[in-house]
Design a protein around this motif. Structure first.
Motif, short mmCIF file in Angstrom:
data_model
loop_
_atom_site.label_atom_id
_atom_site.label_comp_id
_atom_site.label_asym_id
_atom_site.label_seq_id
_atom_site.Cartn_x
_atom_site.Cartn_y
_atom_site.Cartn_z
N ARG A 127 0.84 -1.19 0.00
CA ARG A 127 0.00 0.00 0.00
C ARG A 127 0.89 1.26 0.00
O ARG A 127 2.10 1.19 0.18
CB ARG A 127 -0.92 0.04 1.22
N ILE A 128 0.26 2.40 -0.21
CA ILE A 128 0.97 3.67 -0.11
C ILE A 128 1.50 3.80 1.32
O ILE A 128 0.77 3.56 2.29
CB ILE A 128 0.03 4.85 -0.43
N GLU A 129 2.74 4.17 1.45
CA GLU A 129 3.34 4.30 2.78
C GLU A 129 2.62 5.38 3.57
O GLU A 129 2.42 6.51 3.11
CB GLU A 129 4.82 4.65 2.65
N ASP A 130 2.17 5.04 4.79
CA ASP A 130 1.49 5.98 5.69
C ASP A 130 0.23 6.57 5.06
O ASP A 130 -0.11 7.73 5.29
CB ASP A 130 2.44 7.12 6.12
N TRP A 131 -0.47 5.79 4.28
CA TRP A 131 -1.65 6.31 3.58
C TRP A 131 -2.72 6.79 4.54
O TRP A 131 -3.50 7.71 4.21
CB TRP A 131 -2.23 5.26 2.64
N ASN A 132 -2.80 6.20 5.74
CA ASN A 132 -3.84 6.62 6.68
C ASN A 132 -3.63 8.07 7.14
O ASN A 132 -4.60 8.79 7.39
CB ASN A 132 -3.90 5.68 7.88
N PHE A 133 -2.36 8.50 7.23
CA PHE A 133 -2.08 9.91 7.53
C PHE A 133 -2.31 10.78 6.30
O PHE A 133 -2.89 11.87 6.40
CB PHE A 133 -0.64 10.07 8.00
N LYS A 134 -1.85 10.33 5.16
CA LYS A 134 -1.90 11.16 3.96
C LYS A 134 -3.30 11.34 3.41
O LYS A 134 -3.57 12.31 2.69
CB LYS A 134 -0.99 10.55 2.89
N ALA A 135 -4.22 10.45 3.75
CA ALA A 135 -5.61 10.57 3.31
C ALA A 135 -6.49 11.21 4.39
O ALA A 135 -7.71 11.14 4.31
CB ALA A 135 -6.17 9.21 2.92
N ASN A 136 -5.87 11.82 5.39
CA ASN A 136 -6.57 12.56 6.45
C ASN A 136 -7.46 11.68 7.33
O ASN A 136 -8.45 12.14 7.88
CB ASN A 136 -7.40 13.71 5.86
N PHE A 137 -7.06 10.41 7.49
CA PHE A 137 -7.71 9.59 8.51
C PHE A 137 -7.03 9.78 9.87
O PHE A 137 -7.69 9.68 10.90
CB PHE A 137 -7.64 8.10 8.14
N ALA A 138 -5.74 10.00 9.86
CA ALA A 138 -4.95 10.15 11.08
C ALA A 138 -4.13 11.44 10.97
O ALA A 138 -3.87 11.93 9.88
CB ALA A 138 -4.05 8.94 11.29
N TYR A 139 -3.74 11.96 12.14
CA TYR A 139 -3.07 13.26 12.19
C TYR A 139 -1.60 13.11 12.59
O TYR A 139 -1.26 12.32 13.46
CB TYR A 139 -3.75 14.17 13.20
N ARG A 140 -0.78 13.91 11.93
CA ARG A 140 0.58 14.12 12.39
C ARG A 140 1.01 15.51 11.93
O ARG A 140 0.43 16.08 11.00
CB ARG A 140 1.54 13.06 11.84
N VAL A 141 2.01 16.05 12.59
CA VAL A 141 2.49 17.38 12.24
C VAL A 141 3.04 17.35 10.82
O VAL A 141 3.70 16.39 10.41
CB VAL A 141 3.57 17.84 13.23
N GLY A 142 2.74 18.38 10.04
CA GLY A 142 3.17 18.44 8.66
C GLY A 142 4.67 18.33 8.52
O GLY A 142 5.43 18.74 9.38
N ARG A 143 5.09 17.77 7.43
CA ARG A 143 6.52 17.58 7.18
C ARG A 143 6.79 17.72 5.68
O ARG A 143 5.88 17.66 4.85
CB ARG A 143 6.97 16.19 7.65
N GLN A 144 8.05 17.95 5.35
CA GLN A 144 8.43 18.05 3.94
C GLN A 144 8.37 16.66 3.32
O GLN A 144 8.97 15.71 3.82
CB GLN A 144 9.84 18.62 3.79
N MET A 145 7.63 16.54 2.21
CA MET A 145 7.46 15.25 1.57
C MET A 145 8.45 15.11 0.41
O MET A 145 8.79 16.09 -0.26
CB MET A 145 6.04 15.09 1.05
N GLU A 146 8.89 13.89 0.19
CA GLU A 146 9.73 13.58 -0.97
C GLU A 146 9.01 12.57 -1.85
O GLU A 146 8.32 11.68 -1.36
CB GLU A 146 11.08 13.01 -0.51
N MET A 147 9.17 12.74 -3.15
CA MET A 147 8.54 11.81 -4.07
C MET A 147 9.20 10.43 -3.95
O MET A 147 10.42 10.32 -4.09
CB MET A 147 8.66 12.31 -5.50
N PRO A 148 8.42 9.39 -3.66
CA PRO A 148 9.02 8.06 -3.46
C PRO A 148 9.40 7.42 -4.80
O PRO A 148 8.74 7.64 -5.83
CB PRO A 148 7.90 7.27 -2.78
N ALA A 149 10.44 6.63 -4.76
CA ALA A 149 10.84 5.86 -5.94
C ALA A 149 9.98 4.60 -6.02
O ALA A 149 9.55 4.06 -5.00
CB ALA A 149 12.31 5.48 -5.84
N PRO A 150 9.67 4.12 -7.22
CA PRO A 150 8.88 2.89 -7.34
C PRO A 150 9.64 1.69 -6.79
O PRO A 150 10.87 1.62 -6.88
CB PRO A 150 8.64 2.77 -8.84
N ALA A 151 8.90 0.76 -6.20
CA ALA A 151 9.48 -0.48 -5.70
C ALA A 151 9.32 -1.56 -6.76
O ALA A 151 8.41 -1.52 -7.59
CB ALA A 151 8.81 -0.90 -4.40
#
Length: 646
Positions: A280-304
């Motif tokens: 799945r998308i890494e940390d998708w529960n945070f990124k889809a606004n189901f769960a909260y964490r303090v904002g951070r600088q995001m980096e585009m992930p490389a494909p696995a």
């Protein structure tokens, strides 16, 4: 030359005259501060325990000690129910009396926009108008051929559910058969659940979910080939609940086994456990606004190497082909297909610390109509009762600290997303359930757009709309624009006339708030900020510590709003503290935070407001020069640390 000397002499004389007059005026106003520079105070009416006589005595006491304004809150934590419920005819009559008394005494009367101190809701908010979250179920179907497929309804909270979309896409490798058919047996023990598969199952991720009213424990996933010898696969942490009861999710390197066991640590319950064949998308529960964490600088992930992604162009919208009973009629194309039935339900979030009569669901923060409805059931009624004093002695409305948590859906979100982000979300919507769409980078971009659109909607339809309604009626608008929500703090801080913040004597979050909002106000050209000051929790501290915190916290402040005399009633009297909990004329106050029960001194003991500020080394009123000055000048501060000028 002579003319020049005469002109110069006249200019100097005029400047001295003006300076002398302004200096005298400054000294006079310093000794007798105007109302605009006087501190304000929170005034909690606790669970209907309030009276006309008490209101008058409280306000007269505030007048004697120099209070310039009050902010009335309806609270009710741990106190017996009084005779006058929030917004009852009797309560409204008392509110009108307070406004009239404020006019007589020259004290500005304000109110929180809804019961409690967070955020906007009450008994009039139905689940349909409340904060919403996305829910879904998955069904597998095979073609070719016409099918009538019963799609399970996603889970509902408080008996409320509405469909949003039915989407289908080609099933990923390993997901061609229904997940339930792959499981031979489920063994439930006191603190664990064991899944026995019909044949070795290759898992790459897991999602666990608690009931809406439950508590999600942290869990450990183990695997076994025989159900006897176990090996640890991964730990799955509870992401924390902020409004939404969020799923917990974790990716891990592929593991193939016939048995998988999930063991919980600590109290909690598991309503759903699902192992996934694909990552799945890494940390998708945070990124889809189901769960909260303090904002951070995001980096585009490389494909696995083993990523399996959904082609967004392959996603089919079948929403129009489902009936009210959840039956889908579809001519299924060849191959196996995954069908998502997506809908929304209430998060169930209630307002914080409201009275019994005012207790209810929080309104939808992404809906202009919901904000209007809440305003009409609270502030608009007081405006009607205030009559000619509306916008005068009744002059201020606030949205206090945001503690209502997250939401990630509203009925109009698909249309709003298209309008704001410029494309249709349906092909990418499976990413909100954790699935990779396009590739990891595309999924990240889509989820960022979701968060950005929802932040803009909350700024416009909640904070912005509430400000519009206040200004239409001549009311000043205060906002504590921070907290665990789906909004942008800097954006929200620019919406009210006065961004509002707070500082506490001893809390871990105080350093982040004492200076941040002076910076937040700067790019928006705000004339001032409001600071909730002198808030005490627990025992001790003393004058020296109060003074140091106060110096930093009051940098750039133009209105001081005091929350007087909080203290832990268990700690006993303090020589330099406020008296323990008493029962004043209008109300007595109590609440609960993480450090235990606390009492609020109020009513006829209002002298503690001024005394508390003096103990803290803070002025009884802001200096005229500070209140009239530029909030930005000489006070460089930044988020997340102490004042940069220290």
């Amino acid at each position: 030359m002579r003319a020049f000397l005469i002109a110069s002499t006249a200019a100097v004389f005029l400047a001295q005259l003006i300076y002398g007059q302004s200096s005298a005026a400054l000294e006079r106003e310093f000794r007798q501060p105007p109302v605009s520079t006087r501190p304000q105070t929170y005034w909690l009416w606790m669970n209907g325990n309030v009276s006309r006589q008490g209101i008058t005595r409280d306000l007269e006491a505030m007048k004697r000690v120099g209070i310039g304004g009050v902010m009335i809150f309806d609270g009710g934590t741990y106190l017996p129910k009084g005779p006058y419920g929030y917004m009852s005819p009797e309560w409204r009559a008392l509110m009108k009396h307070a406004i009239e008394e404020g006019s007589r005494l020259g004290i500005d009367i304000g109110m929180h926009n809804a019961p409690g101190w967070s955020s906007s809701g009450g008994a009039w908010i139905t689940p349909e108008r409340s904060m919403q979250q996305l829910v879904w179920t998955e069904t597998t179907a095979s073609g070719p051929g016409a099918r009538e497929i019963a799609l399970p309804q996603p889970r509902e909270n408080q008996g409320y559910y509405r469909d949003a979309f039915v989407l289908a896409f080609p099933a990923a490798p390993g997901e061609e058969k229904p997940y339930e058919e792959l499981i031979q047996n489920v063994i439930r023990a006191r603190d664990s659940i064991t899944f026995e598969f019909t044949s070795p199952f290759e898992a790459r991720s897991i999602t666990v979910q608690a009931a809406f009213d439950g508590r999600l424990p942290s869990v450990t996933l183990e695997s076994s080939q025989d159900g006897v010898a176990w090996q640890r696969v991964a730990g799955v942490a509870n992401p924390g609940r902020h409004g939404i009861q969020p799923p917990a999710a974790r990716n891990f390197p592929a593991v193939q086994a016939r048995f998988f066991r999930v063991t919980g640590s600590g109290a909690g319950d598991l309503a759903e456990v699902r192992l996934h064949h694909t990552a799945r998308i890494e940390d998708w529960n945070f990124k889809a606004n189901f769960a909260y964490r303090v904002g951070r600088q995001m980096e585009m992930p490389a494909p696995a190497a083993d990523d399996v992604a959904i082609d967004p162009h392959s996603v089919r919208d079948l929403t129009g082909q489902i009936d009210g009973a959840g039956h889908l009629k579809w001519d299924v194309p060849a191959g196996s297909w995954t069908i998502l039935r997506l809908g929304h339900t209430t998060t169930g979030q209630l307002n914080v610390s409201a009275s019994e009569a005012g207790r209810g669901l929080e309104c939808d923060k992404l809906s202009r109509e919901a904000a209007d409805f809440n305003f009409q059931n609270t502030v608009a009624k007081v405006l009607t009762d205030a009559g000619p004093l509306a916008g005068k002695s009744f002059g201020t409305v606030a949205i206090d600290s945001y503690e209502a948590g997250l939401q990630n859906w509203t009925a109009a979100f698909p249309e709003e997303f298209r309008k704001r982000e410029g494309y249709d979300l349906r092909g990418y919507l499976p990413a909100m359930t954790g699935r990779i769409v396009g590739d990891r980078a595309i999924s990240e971009r889509f989820l960022f757009d979701v968060r950005r659109a929802q932040a803009d909607m909350m700024a416009e339809y909640y904070y912005g709309r509430m400000g519009e309604l206040c200004r239409q009626h001549g009311l000043k608008f205060y906002v504590e624009g921070y907290g665990q929500g789906v909004f942008d703090e800097l954006q929200v801080s620019g919406l009210p006339e006065y961004p509002m913040t707070e500082f506490w004597e001893r809390t871990p979050w105080t350093p982040n708030r004492t200076g941040a909002h002076a910076v937040d106000a700067e790019p928006h050209g705000k004339d001032g900020i409001v600071r909730g000051a002198c808030v005490r929790q627990g025992g001790g501290g003393g004058r020296v510590l109060h003074r140091g915190r106060g110096d930093r916290a009051l940098a750039g402040v133009s209105v001081l709003s005091e929350d007087p005399g909080r203290r832990d009633v268990r700690s006993g009297p303090q020589p330099d503290g406020v008296p323990p909990l008493r029962a004043p004329a209008a109300s007595y106050r109590g609440t609960r935070h993480d450090h235990g029960a606390m009492g609020y001194v109020h009513g006829p003991h209002q002298y503690v407001v001024r005394r508390e500020c003096r103990l803290a080394g803070l002025p009884g009123a802001l200096p005229v020069s500070a209140a009239a000055g530029d909030i930005r000048g000489g006070h460089p501060v930044f988020h997340g640390g102490t004042a940069a000028g220290d």
